[in-house]
Scaffold this motif. Structure first.
Motif, PDB file in Angstrom:
ATOM      1  N   ASN A 276       0.816  -1.211   0.000  1.00  0.00           N
ATOM      2  CA  ASN A 276       0.000   0.000   0.000  1.00  0.00           C
ATOM      3  C   ASN A 276       0.847   1.258   0.000  1.00  0.00           C
ATOM      4  OD1 ASN A 276      -2.466  -1.316  -0.004  1.00  0.00           O
ATOM      5  ND2 ASN A 276      -2.415  -1.608   2.205  1.00  0.00           N
ATOM      6  N   THR A 277       0.795   1.954  -1.103  1.00  0.00           N
ATOM      7  CA  THR A 277       1.440   3.257  -1.197  1.00  0.00           C
ATOM      8  C   THR A 277       0.366   4.264  -1.541  1.00  0.00           C
ATOM      9  OG1 THR A 277       1.852   3.049  -3.571  1.00  0.00           O
ATOM     10  CG2 THR A 277       3.526   2.144  -2.088  1.00  0.00           C
ATOM     11  N   TRP A 278       0.681   5.540  -1.315  1.00  0.00           N
ATOM     12  CA  TRP A 278      -0.307   6.572  -1.652  1.00  0.00           C
ATOM     13  C   TRP A 278      -0.656   6.527  -3.126  1.00  0.00           C
ATOM     14  CZ3 TRP A 278      -3.414   8.686   1.545  1.00  0.00           C
ATOM     15  CH2 TRP A 278      -3.041   8.890   2.883  1.00  0.00           C
ATOM     16  N   GLY A 279       0.339   6.209  -3.978  1.00  0.00           N
ATOM     17  CA  GLY A 279       0.071   6.146  -5.410  1.00  0.00           C
ATOM     18  C   GLY A 279      -0.959   5.104  -5.753  1.00  0.00           C
ATOM     19  N   LYS A 280      -0.866   3.923  -5.118  1.00  0.00           N
ATOM     20  CA  LYS A 280      -1.808   2.843  -5.404  1.00  0.00           C
ATOM     21  C   LYS A 280      -3.174   3.130  -4.807  1.00  0.00           C
ATOM     22  CE  LYS A 280       1.303  -1.009  -6.234  1.00  0.00           C
ATOM     23  NZ  LYS A 280       1.637  -2.407  -5.882  1.00  0.00           N
ATOM     24  N   LEU A 281      -3.167   3.730  -3.616  1.00  0.00           N
ATOM     25  CA  LEU A 281      -4.443   4.023  -2.979  1.00  0.00           C
ATOM     26  C   LEU A 281      -5.241   5.061  -3.748  1.00  0.00           C
ATOM     27  CD1 LEU A 281      -3.336   4.110   0.767  1.00  0.00           C
ATOM     28  CD2 LEU A 281      -4.786   2.387  -0.319  1.00  0.00           C
ATOM     29  N   LEU A 282      -4.541   5.991  -4.391  1.00  0.00           N
ATOM     30  CA  LEU A 282      -5.222   7.072  -5.097  1.00  0.00           C
ATOM     31  C   LEU A 282      -5.418   6.770  -6.584  1.00  0.00           C
ATOM     32  CD1 LEU A 282      -3.388  10.140  -3.509  1.00  0.00           C
ATOM     33  CD2 LEU A 282      -5.671   9.300  -2.976  1.00  0.00           C
ATOM     34  N   SER A 283      -4.806   5.709  -7.070  1.00  0.00           N
ATOM     35  CA  SER A 283      -4.905   5.407  -8.501  1.00  0.00           C
ATOM     36  C   SER A 283      -6.178   4.648  -8.800  1.00  0.00           C
ATOM     37  CB  SER A 283      -3.693   4.571  -8.950  1.00  0.00           C
ATOM     38  OG  SER A 283      -3.827   3.256  -8.449  1.00  0.00           O
ATOM     39  N   LEU A 284      -6.430   4.469 -10.108  1.00  0.00           N
ATOM     40  CA  LEU A 284      -7.581   3.683 -10.556  1.00  0.00           C
ATOM     41  C   LEU A 284      -7.113   2.332 -11.085  1.00  0.00           C
ATOM     42  CD1 LEU A 284      -9.679   6.417 -12.402  1.00  0.00           C
ATOM     43  CD2 LEU A 284     -10.131   5.414 -10.167  1.00  0.00           C
ATOM     44  N   SER A 285      -6.091   1.783 -10.484  1.00  0.00           N
ATOM     45  CA  SER A 285      -5.547   0.505 -10.970  1.00  0.00           C
ATOM     46  C   SER A 285      -6.427  -0.654 -10.540  1.00  0.00           C
ATOM     47  CB  SER A 285      -4.123   0.297 -10.424  1.00  0.00           C
ATOM     48  OG  SER A 285      -4.183   0.061  -9.029  1.00  0.00           O
ATOM     49  N   ASN A 286      -6.162  -1.820 -11.142  1.00  0.00           N
ATOM     50  CA  ASN A 286      -6.904  -3.029 -10.811  1.00  0.00           C
ATOM     51  C   ASN A 286      -6.113  -3.903  -9.836  1.00  0.00           C
ATOM     52  OD1 ASN A 286      -9.028  -2.448 -12.645  1.00  0.00           O
ATOM     53  ND2 ASN A 286      -7.673  -3.029 -14.318  1.00  0.00           N
ATOM     54  N   SER A 287      -5.175  -3.300  -9.089  1.00  0.00           N
ATOM     55  CA  SER A 287      -4.260  -4.065  -8.263  1.00  0.00           C
ATOM     56  C   SER A 287      -4.948  -4.845  -7.155  1.00  0.00           C
ATOM     57  CB  SER A 287      -3.191  -3.140  -7.670  1.00  0.00           C
ATOM     58  OG  SER A 287      -3.813  -2.124  -6.890  1.00  0.00           O
ATOM     59  N   SER A 288      -6.169  -4.469  -6.789  1.00  0.00           N
ATOM     60  CA  SER A 288      -6.847  -5.149  -5.696  1.00  0.00           C
ATOM     61  C   SER A 288      -7.367  -6.524  -6.094  1.00  0.00           C
ATOM     62  CB  SER A 288      -8.020  -4.296  -5.191  1.00  0.00           C
ATOM     63  OG  SER A 288      -8.957  -4.104  -6.218  1.00  0.00           O
ATOM     64  N   SER A 289      -7.448  -6.826  -7.397  1.00  0.00           N
ATOM     65  CA  SER A 289      -8.010  -8.100  -7.829  1.00  0.00           C
ATOM     66  C   SER A 289      -7.089  -8.910  -8.733  1.00  0.00           C
ATOM     67  CB  SER A 289      -9.341  -7.864  -8.554  1.00  0.00           C
ATOM     68  OG  SER A 289      -9.174  -6.935  -9.600  1.00  0.00           O
ATOM     69  N   LEU A 290      -6.000  -8.313  -9.193  1.00  0.00           N
ATOM     70  CA  LEU A 290      -5.042  -9.006 -10.049  1.00  0.00           C
ATOM     71  C   LEU A 290      -3.645  -8.924  -9.461  1.00  0.00           C
ATOM     72  CD1 LEU A 290      -5.787  -8.000 -13.766  1.00  0.00           C
ATOM     73  CD2 LEU A 290      -6.325 -10.143 -12.628  1.00  0.00           C
ATOM     74  N   CYS A 291      -2.886  -9.994  -9.618  1.00  0.00           N
ATOM     75  CA  CYS A 291      -1.482  -9.935  -9.228  1.00  0.00           C
ATOM     76  C   CYS A 291      -0.742  -9.075 -10.255  1.00  0.00           C
ATOM     77  CB  CYS A 291      -0.884 -11.332  -9.162  1.00  0.00           C
ATOM     78  SG  CYS A 291      -0.757 -12.174 -10.760  1.00  0.00           S
ATOM     79  N   GLU A 292       0.449  -8.656  -9.902  1.00  0.00           N
ATOM     80  CA  GLU A 292       1.200  -7.766 -10.795  1.00  0.00           C
ATOM     81  C   GLU A 292       1.520  -8.440 -12.122  1.00  0.00           C
ATOM     82  OE1 GLU A 292       4.586  -5.961  -9.077  1.00  0.00           O
ATOM     83  OE2 GLU A 292       3.485  -5.054  -7.412  1.00  0.00           O
ATOM     84  N   GLN A 293       1.788  -9.746 -12.090  1.00  0.00           N
ATOM     85  CA  GLN A 293       2.123 -10.455 -13.330  1.00  0.00           C
ATOM     86  C   GLN A 293       0.939 -10.478 -14.295  1.00  0.00           C
ATOM     87  OE1 GLN A 293       3.521 -14.455 -12.776  1.00  0.00           O
ATOM     88  NE2 GLN A 293       4.080 -14.724 -14.920  1.00  0.00           N
ATOM     89  N   CYS A 294      -0.259 -10.797 -13.784  1.00  0.00           N
ATOM     90  CA  CYS A 294      -1.443 -10.823 -14.641  1.00  0.00           C
ATOM     91  C   CYS A 294      -1.834  -9.420 -15.093  1.00  0.00           C
ATOM     92  CB  CYS A 294      -2.614 -11.486 -13.915  1.00  0.00           C
ATOM     93  SG  CYS A 294      -2.442 -13.285 -13.740  1.00  0.00           S
ATOM     94  N   SER A 295      -1.729  -8.476 -14.187  1.00  0.00           N
ATOM     95  CA  SER A 295      -2.078  -7.095 -14.528  1.00  0.00           C
ATOM     96  C   SER A 295      -1.206  -6.567 -15.662  1.00  0.00           C
ATOM     97  CB  SER A 295      -1.934  -6.203 -13.298  1.00  0.00           C
ATOM     98  OG  SER A 295      -2.348  -4.887 -13.584  1.00  0.00           O
ATOM     99  N   SER A 296       0.059  -6.966 -15.665  1.00  0.00           N
ATOM    100  CA  SER A 296       0.988  -6.487 -16.696  1.00  0.00           C
ATOM    101  C   SER A 296       0.666  -7.056 -18.078  1.00  0.00           C
ATOM    102  CB  SER A 296       2.423  -6.856 -16.323  1.00  0.00           C
ATOM    103  OG  SER A 296       2.606  -8.269 -16.379  1.00  0.00           O
ATOM    104  N   LYS A 297      -0.132  -8.132 -18.121  1.00  0.00           N
ATOM    105  CA  LYS A 297      -0.485  -8.758 -19.398  1.00  0.00           C
ATOM    106  C   LYS A 297      -1.694  -8.102 -20.067  1.00  0.00           C
ATOM    107  CE  LYS A 297       1.360 -13.271 -18.035  1.00  0.00           C
ATOM    108  NZ  LYS A 297       1.032 -14.684 -17.736  1.00  0.00           N
TER     109      LYS A 297
END
Length: 236
Positions: free
Chosen positions: A15-36
């Protein structure tokens, strides 16, 4: 421990401020899958959103691809679909992910697209537009149990209209490009639907040839719609 919706691997939350404030899908995908998931970026066709990065120069004319030029030169289809915007390129990873979503009934997978789908809509469309998911035939709806286009539309949290019905035909994915282009219109307008002056955004999972979307748009324009555009999850 939370796990990735695709590979079921553990989610490592940093948890960083960047991730908390972003609209990323990091809460449901691992970084490897998200990068695909390859978001569409760079120069694209002004009509269909086809990326120009891997397109030979002879297949584009200024800011329009050759396919869309052909649509525009046909009197029947000219300006029927004003524009399409897509979120991701239809790469092998997304193809497999959509297979889990559409054909194996893993409804929860739609959540991994939520933020990117909403962001793309907000960037390119007016929230006052009428949201119309591309319908399935009754037979296909019974087979799958849900309409993937409607599930995607629901991610926007905006009012949804369903003015169209669809004739049951062979799956479009089994048809060649030329066969899709020759298909007669598979949509009908429900009775007592008023669309005069409406600005409509069609929702579907994949833009391939654009035939399905244009067939739907044709019926809506005939019913009085002022304009019809589309938002799709992937650009094939």
């Amino acid at each position: 421990m939370l796990s990735c919706l695709i590979c079921n691997g553990p989610l490592i939350c940093t948890n960083t401020w960047g991730k908390l404030l972003s609209l990323s899908n990091s809460s449901s995908l691992c970084e490897q899958c998200s990068s695909k998931l390859e978001k569409i970026k760079g120069e694209t066709c002004s009509i269909c959103d086809r990326p120009f990065s891997n397109l030979a120069p002879e297949y584009r004319q200024e800011n329009t691809c050759l396919d869309c030029m052909k649509w525009q030169k046909d009197n029947r289809w000219q300006d029927i679909l004003i524009k399409n915007r897509s979120v991701y390129t239809y790469n092998p990873f997304l193809k497999e992910t959509l297979s889990l979503f559409k054909f194996r009934g893993d409804h929860a997978i739609s959540q991994i697209f939520k933020q990117d789908f909403k962001r793309t809509f907000t960037k390119h469309f007016d929230k006052k537009s009428i949201i119309v998911p591309i319908p399935l035939s009754n037979e296909r709806l019974y087979e799958r149990g849900f309409n993937q286009a409607k599930v995607l539309a629901e991610l926007l949290h905006l009012p949804i209209s369903e003015p169209l019905t669809r004739i049951h035909l062979e799956k479009q994915s089994k048809k060649s490009r030329s066969e899709r282009l020759r298909t007669t219109n598979i949509f009908h307008l429900k009775e007592s639907i008023k669309l005069k002056g409406a600005e409509i955004v069609l929702i579907d999972d994949i833009y391939t040839t654009g035939t399905t979307l244009r067939h739907a748009a044709e019926i809506l324009k005939e019913a009085g719609a002022l304009s019809v555009s589309s938002l799709t999850l992937a650009r094939g």
